[in-house]
Design an enzyme around this catalytic site. Sequence first.
Site, short mmCIF file in Angstrom:
data_model
loop_
_atom_site.label_atom_id
_atom_site.label_comp_id
_atom_site.label_asym_id
_atom_site.label_seq_id
_atom_site.Cartn_x
_atom_site.Cartn_y
_atom_site.Cartn_z
CG ASN A 533 6.83 18.12 67.85
OD1 ASN A 533 6.91 17.55 66.76
ND2 ASN A 533 7.69 17.90 68.83
CE1 TYR A 534 1.32 20.22 70.97
CE2 TYR A 534 3.58 19.84 71.66
CZ TYR A 534 2.26 19.43 71.58
OH TYR A 534 1.91 18.22 72.12
CG LEU A 535 5.95 27.12 69.11
CD1 LEU A 535 7.23 27.76 69.59
CD2 LEU A 535 4.74 27.79 69.74
#
Length: 576
Positions: A533-535
């Site tokens: 979800n973030y990278l």
Amino acid sequence: LSLPFPRTLSPKKQNTKKKRSGNGEYTDGVKWKFLEHKGPVFAPAYEPLPSHVKFYYDGKHMKLSPEAEEVATFFAKMLDHEYTTKDIFRKNFFKDWRKEMTSEERAKLTDLKKCDFGEMSNYFKAQSEARKAMSKEEKQKIKEENERILQQYGFCLMDNHKERIANFRIEPPGLFRGRGDHPKMGMLKRRIRPQDIIINCSKDSKVPEPPPGTKWKEVRHDNKVTWLVSWTENIQGSIKYIMLNPSSRIKGEKDWQKYETARRLKKCVDRIRAQYREDWKSKEMRIRQRAVALYFIDKLALRAGNEKEEGETADTVGCCSLRVEHIKLYPENEGQEYVVEFDFLGKDSIRYYNRVPVEKRVFKNLQLFMENKEPDDDLFDRLNTSILNKHLQELMDGLTAKVFRTYNASITLQQQLKELTTAEENIPAKILSYNRANRAVAILCNHQRAPPKTFEKSMQNLQSKIDAKRDQLADAKRELKSAKADAKVRKDEKSKNKKKAVQRIEEQLMKLEVQATDREENKQIALGTSKLNYLDPRISVAWCKKWGIPVEKIYNKTQREKFAWAIDMAEDDYEF
DNA sequence: TGCGCGACTTAGAAACTTTCTG
DNA sequence: CAGAAAGTTTCTAAGTCGCGCA
């Protein structure tokens, strides 16, 4: 591999062509032109227990009505779980269970402590054992049946693409399992029926059939939303949706757009940082609070922190909803000046604990914000997420608090990869470096997990393996020594073999020790959430290309499907 | 300005499957 | 080849954030 969506236009270019609405979509908001699907798969109907599986109240056998029995089985299935020992869980369960009872049952069953679910519980355990013990053929048959259902209900047609649906099965009834100290844990999550279901599809599609003898609550044709099916859940009264898989065009484009927004932040983050540092000095309290909160969101990757309805959910906070009791100020701590100690429960009631030195100005502001307040007063009493996000929107188009998390996570991965990867290392060592970079991000975002139940034991097992290997190494060394010492004839060959053995064992020992360190470091850290979800996946893909690492070593099949756009797009020189 | 709602993303646990190891 | 460990998938709760309304 064909791209799920065209990449000739970047989201940025598109944005200049069409006016964007506040939430980053195009003003017309159309998500699709054509949508056809088969509707949801309902939970299987309740099968009453065989008559030999008995329920006892106060030591006496009691035959329950099917409705009461079904709810009782939900509790029986959770008997080994810690939940069933909690007062709130038991109280909520018993209250809702009683609602499902006949009036006779209700009159008789007045004390949960006198209920004996033991036979039910044993019956379900036996059933699950039996399932495990099934023959290969039987298991294969079940697998094929599942595959058939997947093929029938697991896909839809959206704008000429066959797309995988994420959750086409309706959530079965059961007992609500809230996280942390949830006031509603144990409540009955009721069974969803066709008349609870709203179907969304295009007008010119074949509308899914409800099960024989039933009707949908509503069929609508709203192409401004992405969901196929929705219903209202009875615990919080919120709406649940059936949506597409992350590999779908509609999710992939949104994901891509998210990272492009974070990259735009990269370009102006210096300006924004300079701005909020200025604002620490503002004569207006609301501006100072906004600036300090933004500093935390940026520096510590805290979540925005919306207000929550008290008593309806677990008591958790994010940045804007921090209370005085969640921080402690130390003018000096362990040789550092101006230290702030954070201790609060965040999303999913995961504890955030951190001690950080901050600028003197931030420290002084925090002292000011806390003056004359009670522990349970808001730290930022002139601020909420709506005010903060309105401000951010003015600083950059599409900027909200969560963009900082995405930005800081991705930039940290990129920096860490640069720092940790060395050309000489072999592939396993490079992958270890990748995991370390990933771990740095997970720590930043506070992605924690409960240590696995078997952690201590498996750690012990590993340790005894290491000990055994050490002994083995000592033996091998001794043998090498004696081989060198005593043999005169053919000394060379014998010693050589012994030496090889020593080397091999040393290598094995090293491998075990690395494994132990890695596992220990990962004890309470969950890497998956940041990866998913973030990278920005293009950073990882570029890294793989640059160092000749097969992308399969970093992303499994599902992840490769989700990130197909990035795998196809990123070159080895991609920069976030 | 606050509030509730709707739609969507993010989250860890649990269940299930595959691989490893002795 | 069994049992443990690791890896993967499923599940659904819990957040974020924008909108419309009073």
